[in-house]
Design an enzyme around this catalytic site. Structure first.
Site, mmCIF file in Angstrom:
data_model
loop_
_atom_site.group_PDB
_atom_site.id
_atom_site.type_symbol
_atom_site.label_atom_id
_atom_site.label_comp_id
_atom_site.label_asym_id
_atom_site.label_seq_id
_atom_site.Cartn_x
_atom_site.Cartn_y
_atom_site.Cartn_z
ATOM 1 N N ASP A 198 -7.041 -1.354 -8.361
ATOM 2 C CA ASP A 198 -5.812 -1.254 -7.572
ATOM 3 C C ASP A 198 -6.089 -0.528 -6.258
ATOM 4 O O ASP A 198 -5.697 -0.990 -5.179
ATOM 5 C CB ASP A 198 -4.749 -0.509 -8.390
ATOM 6 C CG ASP A 198 -3.480 -0.243 -7.599
ATOM 7 O OD1 ASP A 198 -2.610 -1.141 -7.550
ATOM 8 O OD2 ASP A 198 -3.348 0.859 -7.029
ATOM 9 N N GLU A 246 0.153 1.557 -17.284
ATOM 10 C CA GLU A 246 0.455 0.328 -18.003
ATOM 11 C C GLU A 246 -0.186 0.372 -19.394
ATOM 12 O O GLU A 246 -1.065 1.189 -19.667
ATOM 13 C CB GLU A 246 -0.095 -0.870 -17.236
ATOM 14 C CG GLU A 246 0.449 -1.032 -15.826
ATOM 15 C CD GLU A 246 1.873 -1.542 -15.806
ATOM 16 O OE1 GLU A 246 2.360 -2.011 -16.864
ATOM 17 O OE2 GLU A 246 2.507 -1.469 -14.742
ATOM 18 N N LYS A 285 -6.047 -1.872 -2.072
ATOM 19 C CA LYS A 285 -5.346 -1.162 -0.999
ATOM 20 C C LYS A 285 -6.327 -0.707 0.076
ATOM 21 O O LYS A 285 -6.016 -0.736 1.272
ATOM 22 C CB LYS A 285 -4.591 0.025 -1.584
ATOM 23 C CG LYS A 285 -3.479 -0.384 -2.540
ATOM 24 C CD LYS A 285 -2.927 0.802 -3.306
ATOM 25 C CE LYS A 285 -1.850 0.367 -4.292
ATOM 26 N NZ LYS A 285 -1.357 1.491 -5.135
ATOM 27 N N VAL A 335 0.840 -1.197 0.000
ATOM 28 C CA VAL A 335 0.000 0.000 0.000
ATOM 29 C C VAL A 335 0.872 1.243 0.000
ATOM 30 O O VAL A 335 1.696 1.433 0.885
ATOM 31 C CB VAL A 335 -0.917 0.038 1.242
ATOM 32 C CG1 VAL A 335 -1.809 1.278 1.209
ATOM 33 C CG2 VAL A 335 -1.761 -1.213 1.332
#
Length: 429
Positions: A202, A191, A206, A133
């Site tokens: 993502d 990406e 986290k 994280v």
């Protein structure tokens, strides 16, 4: 000082793994002094053994990660493979063979953190994951240890650098979403397939990890409400600026006022320019923690990249190795509260709603009546009109998200409402 080295197996040698190996080599003396014993890179498991890895002895490289873990002399395993499998099986194998684990794997921890913690505890070993994280930012350990005697009520943060870079460029340059994404890709922040970042996956992983730590309860990835930021437009930023706000993709974790439940969510939101998170620029991360005794704390820094993430990994390595020498373990999972995770509909928030409406008398009254029927109070209204068409921007007072979303659905059905141009929550006041 102990002379026999602590042996470390490295799983994965990409951007992060190669930087971990480099620091272990170049800072070997410092690490020895800080730990109280030398650490030795005993093996590196990779998928492509033929790739040249500068600074790594080819004799250490193997494609058989399982055999490396079962050698019997590995003290600590660093897992920077990512994904669910084979990482999950390899971490379990590490515990079964007496090795503590340092991981940067947010997806796996968000999905199976409870099982991994249980495995570590069953074998009397450590599972550390600071790097999972917010990259280099010391966040997991302060929340697990420094604030262990306090009560955390709210965590709100920017935990994905790619999305913050995109939104920052849209705000500062007036660029559209695609233009800002293209720049992020060209600079290596995004990406080739940015879905995990821009759709909030993502950040949601986290958020699940942080919520579990903050509230001492188990929060899985599936418990986190998620919205991406691909629909955020230049007109949304124009509206935000008129309100003295900017737009960020936020992870927001809250304890209910009665203390009987928690919520975890990720979505774009308008926040006032006076809020500390509003000034977080480029690909940086920042997390705002509100605790009962400590008050408001903010953690800020680079949230991704080889060197920042490796820094967090090495910090965990030092801690785990010290525990090994002391024949002790650090803090494990704390889930004693077993609080339920409430649905998004129960979250109390505010909406900024932009409507395309007919420019004729009675429209505003009809819209206001719809809000009233759903128990939602209006804070401000701004209307502009031309050639029989009008734009109506409504900012609400705080209300349950279910009431707010229900209001929007009712507005869509009005004959005088031609479309809902945008909806965005307002946070951070």
């Amino acid at each position: 000082m102990r002379t026999r080295p602590l042996k470390v197996a490295l799983l994965g040698c990409g951007v992060v793994g190669s930087e971990v190996a480099r620091i272990m080599t170049t800072h070997a003396d410092d690490l020895t002094a800080r730990i109280g014993a030398p650490v030795e890179l005993a093996g590196v498991a990779v998928r492509r053994p033929s790739k040249v890895r500068e600074g790594i002895d080819p004799a250490l490289v193997t494609t058989d990660a399982t055999a490396l873990l079962k050698r019997g002399d590995i003290d600590v395993v660093i897992e920077v493979i990512g994904g669910i499998e084979p990482a999950r099986t390899l971490i379990t194998t590490a515990f079964e063979n007496g090795a503590s684990v340092v991981s940067a794997n947010k997806a796996l921890l968000a999905q199976d953190g409870a099982a991994l913690h249980a495995a570590a505890e069953a074998h009397g070993l450590d599972l550390y994951y600071e790097a999972a994280v917010a990259g280099a930012i010391p966040l997991v350990r302060p929340m697990r240890e420094s604030l262990a005697g306090d009560k955390i009520n709210r965590v709100m943060g920017i935990v994905n650098g790619t999305t913050n870079f995109i939104l920052d460029k849209m705000d500062s340059t007036g660029a559209g979403y695609q233009e800002a994404l293209d720049e992020a890709t060209a600079l290596g922040y995004a990406e080739a397939d940015p879905t995990a970042d821009v759709e909030g996956y993502d950040a949601a992983a986290k958020a699940a990890i942080l919520a579990g730590i903050a509230f001492h309860t188990r929060v899985r990835l599936d418990d986190v409400y998620r919205e991406g930021m691909t629909e955020v437009s230049a007109s949304d930023f124009a509206s935000a600026k008129r309100m003295g706000c900017t737009i960020k993709l936020l992870a927001i974790l809250e304890r209910a006022a009665d203390g009987e439940s928690v919520t975890a969510r990720v979505h774009p939101a308008m926040i006032p320019l006076t809020h500390p998170l509003a000034s977080v620029r480029e690909a940086y991360n920042a997390v705002f923690v509100e605790a009962e005794a400590a008050g408001r704390l903010m953690f800020y820094g680079p949230g991704a990249g080889g060197s920042p993430t490796a820094s967090a990994v090495l910090g965990d390595l030092v801690a785990v190795c010290r525990n090994k020498l002391a024949e002790a373990t650090g803090p494990g999972e704390s889930a004693y509260t077993q609080l339920p995770v409430s649905a998004m509909g129960e979250v109390v928030t505010r909406y900024h709603i932009s409507l395309d409406v007919a420019d004729k008398p009675g429209v505003l009254a009809q819209v206001a009546t719809t809000f009233a029927e759903h128990g939602v109070s209006i804070d401000t209204v701004r209307q502009t009109g031309k050639d029989g068409e009008a734009s109506l921007v409504v900012v609400t007072h705080r209300a349950p998200d279910a009431a707010l979303s229900g209001t929007v659905e009712a507005l869509r059905k009005l004959d005088t409402v031609r479309g809902v141009a945008s909806i965005m929550r307002v946070e951070g006041e």
